[in-house]
Design an enzyme around this catalytic site. Sequence first.
Site, PDB file in Angstrom:
ATOM      1  N   SER A  85      20.986  41.346  19.511  1.00  0.00           N
ATOM      2  CA  SER A  85      21.203  42.461  18.597  1.00  0.00           C
ATOM      3  C   SER A  85      19.987  43.367  18.595  1.00  0.00           C
ATOM      4  O   SER A  85      18.975  43.077  19.237  1.00  0.00           O
ATOM      5  CB  SER A  85      21.477  41.939  17.187  1.00  0.00           C
ATOM      6  OG  SER A  85      20.267  41.427  16.648  1.00  0.00           O
ATOM      7  N   LYS A  86      20.121  44.459  17.864  1.00  0.00           N
ATOM      8  CA  LYS A  86      19.084  45.498  17.777  1.00  0.00           C
ATOM      9  C   LYS A  86      17.680  44.923  17.581  1.00  0.00           C
ATOM     10  O   LYS A  86      16.715  45.430  18.136  1.00  0.00           O
ATOM     11  CB  LYS A  86      19.369  46.415  16.577  1.00  0.00           C
ATOM     12  CG  LYS A  86      20.478  47.383  16.837  1.00  0.00           C
ATOM     13  CD  LYS A  86      19.900  48.692  17.339  1.00  0.00           C
ATOM     14  CE  LYS A  86      20.973  49.520  18.017  1.00  0.00           C
ATOM     15  NZ  LYS A  86      20.794  49.662  19.427  1.00  0.00           N
ATOM     16  N   ARG A  87      17.603  43.880  16.731  1.00  0.00           N
ATOM     17  CA  ARG A  87      16.242  43.407  16.439  1.00  0.00           C
ATOM     18  C   ARG A  87      15.585  42.752  17.655  1.00  0.00           C
ATOM     19  O   ARG A  87      14.388  42.480  17.653  1.00  0.00           O
ATOM     20  CB  ARG A  87      16.230  42.500  15.212  1.00  0.00           C
ATOM     21  CG  ARG A  87      16.914  41.201  15.388  1.00  0.00           C
ATOM     22  CD  ARG A  87      17.296  40.549  14.070  1.00  0.00           C
ATOM     23  NE  ARG A  87      18.385  39.635  14.354  1.00  0.00           N
ATOM     24  CZ  ARG A  87      18.218  38.440  14.874  1.00  0.00           C
ATOM     25  NH1 ARG A  87      17.019  37.994  15.112  1.00  0.00           N
ATOM     26  NH2 ARG A  87      19.262  37.683  15.154  1.00  0.00           N
TER      27      ARG A  87
END
Length: 466
Positions: A239-241
Site C-alpha cells: 500500500s501507499k505507506r
Amino acid sequence: MPIRTRFAPSPTGHLHVGGARTAILNWLLARRHGGAFVLRIEDTDRERNVPGAEAALLDDLRWLGLDWDEGPDVGGPHAPYRQSERWRFYQEYQRKLLHGGHAYWCTCPPVEQAASMEGRRRCPCARREPSGAAPSGAALRFRVPAIDTVAVDDLIRGRVEFPAGDIEDFVLVRSDGLPTYNFAAAVDDAEMRITHVVRGADHLNNTPKQVLIYQALGRELPRFAHIPLILGPDRQKLSKRHGATSVAEHRRQGFLPGALFNYLSLLSWSSPSGEEFLPRERLVAEMELDRVGSSDAVFDRDKLRWLSSRYIQEMPAEELARALAPFIDRERFPVTGDALPTVAAALRERISTLAEANSQLDHFFPPVDGERVEARARALADPEARRVLAAVRARLAALAEWEEGTVNAAIREAGRSVGAKGRALFLPVRLALTGEEHGPELPRIAGVLGRERTLALLDPGEAEIS
Ligand code: GLU
C-alpha cells in the site's frame, strides 16, 4: 485451440503494480502460445468509476509495452469490450438462468435482504414460483444447487474445494438492474471464449460462484490461475505507506518501462536459467504458469532499482538521451539537445532511475551555492592554480574536436607545458569546473558542459559564471 487470456480492470483509479503484474502475465501467456490477449473494462459499478481512469489505464498499459488483440479501443469479434455496453448479454444470460431455474427474484427490502441471508444461505423468496419478469425493486439471486462442494482446479494452487453450503444464494443482478461483478465477469469470460482466467489470489473466493454460473449455463470452464498477492516488506498488502504503488508513480520516478515489466514478471516466477535480467523476448520465450509459485511475493524496491540500472546501462545512447530529456532540470543544468547523448553516456553508469539524472548532473556543473562555490573561488584565486588553468584553457580552446580523447590529451599537454601533473594539474581544473575535489572524469565533465561553458569556467578572470 489457441489460448485466450484477458485483463479486466475496473476504471476506479490508477493502475496498481499488482494489476500491472496480472496484465503482464496474461499478456506473456498469450504471446508465448500465439494466443490472444483481451482487454475488458469492468465499469458496471457506476459509483466507483472515476472519469478519465480508463484512458489512464490504457496509457499505463501501453507505456509498459503491452498491446491487446481485442479491447475497447481496438474492437474485436466479441465487441463491445466495456461492460457498461454489454447489457444485452447480461439480460440474455439472466433469462437463461431464470428459465433453467438457476435464479430467482428476491424482493426482500435491502436491509432485510442482508439480514435474511445471515446464517442462512437461502432467502425465503427462493420458494416463490419462477417468473420471467422482474418484480419492481427485486434483485436476481443465483440458486446455489444442493451439492457438497464446488471445486476450483487452479493451475497454481491445485484443486481448491469450497463447501457449497457456505455459499449463499448470491446476487447476480442488483435491484437497480446492474449486474454484479461475479455475474458480468462469468458471462463475459464465457462469451469472449476466455480459455485462461489469470488473476490475483484475492479473487479466489469469487471463483466458486463463477464456476457455479458456468455450470448452470452448461458452459465449459476456463482454466483458472490465481497468482499470489504482492506484499510490502512488512508482509502486509502493498500500500501507499510502502512507497509508490502505481505504474504512473514509477513512471514519474523515472523507472524504465522494460525494467518494471521485467521486475513484475519475476514476482513469483523465475526463469529456469536463474537469470533475472530478462528482456521481454526472453520472458515471452520462457514464461510458463507452472513455474509460478503460490506464496505471496514481497515487493523488493532494491531489486527493481538494480534491474532499472541494468536497463539504463543496456540502452542505446540515443534512446537513453531521449528518455532522459524530460527529466533534466534545464534551468539548473542547461544541457542542449546535441549534448544529450554525451550526458546519457556520462550518466549511464551512475543512475538507476531517469529522475536521478539531476542529482548526478550536479557533479558535472559549477555549484550555485554553499561550500563548493567557496572552494571554486579559492582555486581561481590561487596563483599556481591560475597558471595551470590558463595553460589548460589555451590548449582546450585550440581543439578542433571537442571529444573526451582530445580533451584528455590537451589537459595533459598543458600540464607538461607548465610542469604540473597529477593532483597539481587535475585538482585546479576540477575545482574550477565543479567546485568539488572528486567526481566524474574531467573529459566527461568537459563533454557534458560543452566547449563554451568549459572555457568560461576555466577563465580565472571570470568572476561570475552564468
Ligand atoms: N474487475 C476486476 C478487478 O479489477 C477483475 C477481476 C478478474 O480478473 O476477474 O479486480
